[in-house]
Motif scaffolding. Sequence first.
Motif, short mmCIF file in Angstrom:
data_model
loop_
_atom_site.label_atom_id
_atom_site.label_comp_id
_atom_site.label_asym_id
_atom_site.label_seq_id
_atom_site.Cartn_x
_atom_site.Cartn_y
_atom_site.Cartn_z
N PRO A 144 0.82 -1.22 0.00
CA PRO A 144 0.00 0.00 0.00
C PRO A 144 0.85 1.27 0.00
CG PRO A 144 -0.94 -1.61 1.49
CD PRO A 144 0.39 -2.16 1.05
N ALA A 145 2.02 1.23 0.64
CA ALA A 145 2.90 2.40 0.66
C ALA A 145 3.40 2.73 -0.74
CB ALA A 145 4.07 2.16 1.60
N VAL A 146 3.74 1.73 -1.54
CA VAL A 146 4.19 1.97 -2.91
C VAL A 146 3.06 2.57 -3.74
CG1 VAL A 146 4.96 0.84 -5.05
CG2 VAL A 146 6.00 0.20 -2.87
N VAL A 147 1.88 2.03 -3.60
CA VAL A 147 0.72 2.56 -4.34
C VAL A 147 0.46 4.01 -3.92
CG1 VAL A 147 -1.75 2.28 -4.79
CG2 VAL A 147 -0.26 0.27 -4.69
N ALA A 148 0.57 4.29 -2.63
CA ALA A 148 0.34 5.66 -2.13
C ALA A 148 1.36 6.63 -2.72
CB ALA A 148 0.40 5.68 -0.61
N VAL A 149 2.61 6.21 -2.82
CA VAL A 149 3.63 7.07 -3.42
C VAL A 149 3.32 7.28 -4.90
CG1 VAL A 149 6.07 7.26 -4.09
CG2 VAL A 149 5.47 6.51 -1.78
N LEU A 150 3.04 6.21 -5.61
CA LEU A 150 2.75 6.31 -7.05
C LEU A 150 1.61 7.29 -7.32
CD1 LEU A 150 3.19 5.29 -9.98
CD2 LEU A 150 1.46 3.55 -9.48
N THR A 151 0.56 7.22 -6.54
CA THR A 151 -0.62 8.05 -6.82
C THR A 151 -0.41 9.52 -6.48
OG1 THR A 151 -1.62 7.45 -4.70
CG2 THR A 151 -2.23 6.12 -6.65
N ARG A 152 0.71 9.86 -5.90
CA ARG A 152 1.05 11.28 -5.69
C ARG A 152 1.57 11.92 -6.98
NH1 ARG A 152 4.61 10.06 -0.39
NH2 ARG A 152 2.96 8.96 0.71
N PHE A 153 1.90 11.10 -7.95
CA PHE A 153 2.47 11.57 -9.21
C PHE A 153 1.42 11.44 -10.32
CE2 PHE A 153 6.11 10.40 -6.67
CZ PHE A 153 7.04 11.38 -6.99
#
Length: 181
Positions: A144-153
Motif C-alpha cells: 500500500p505504501a508503494v501505491v500511495a507514493v505512485l498516486t502522488r504523481f
Amino acid sequence: MTQEAGEVALSKQDLREVTAFAAACAETVLRVFEADRPGDSRPRDALEAAWEFARGGERGKALRDRAWAALKASKSAETAASCEAARAAMAAAAAAYLHPLAKATQVKHILGAGAHAARALELLADDRTASAGHLAQSVRRATPAVVAVLTRFPAAPEGGGRVGELTRALDAGLRSLASTG
C-alpha cells in the motif's frame, strides 16, 4: 516541511518502499543477465545496493555508482533480454533517487525496474504476452505504501517504446488498486 508548488511529499521511508519494490521486480530476471554474462556482477551489485538502501542504508555515491555500472553492463549484454535484465537492476538502484517533482517522468523511477524486467521476459520468450504474469505479480507485490507514493504523481508518460507501454500497463494496474481500496 514546507512544500513548493509542483513538488510531491516524499519521506526517506517512501523511497525505501519504492526501492524495495523495484529491487523485488528486478530480481526476477537477474538470472537472464547472469546466464549471458556469468562473470559480470554489476547488475547483482546494483540490486544488492538497492536492497541495502531499502533495508535502512543511506543513499550515496556507492549506490549511484552501482546503478551506473549496471547500465554500462546492459551495453555489454549479448542479447536484448540480457540487456533489459541489466537495465532492470539499474532502475532498481536508481529508484532510491525518485525526485519529489510532480512530473509523469518520475513514475519511471518507481516502475522502471518492473517494466524492464517484463520486457526481458518478453524478449527471452520471443512473445509479447510473456510479460503478463510478471506484471500481475508486480501489482500483487506492491505494498500500500508503494501505491500511495505512485498516486502522488501524474500517470506514466507517453512514449518510451515497448518499455513505455509496459510502464503504463503497470501504472494502470497499481492505480486500479488505489481506486478500489
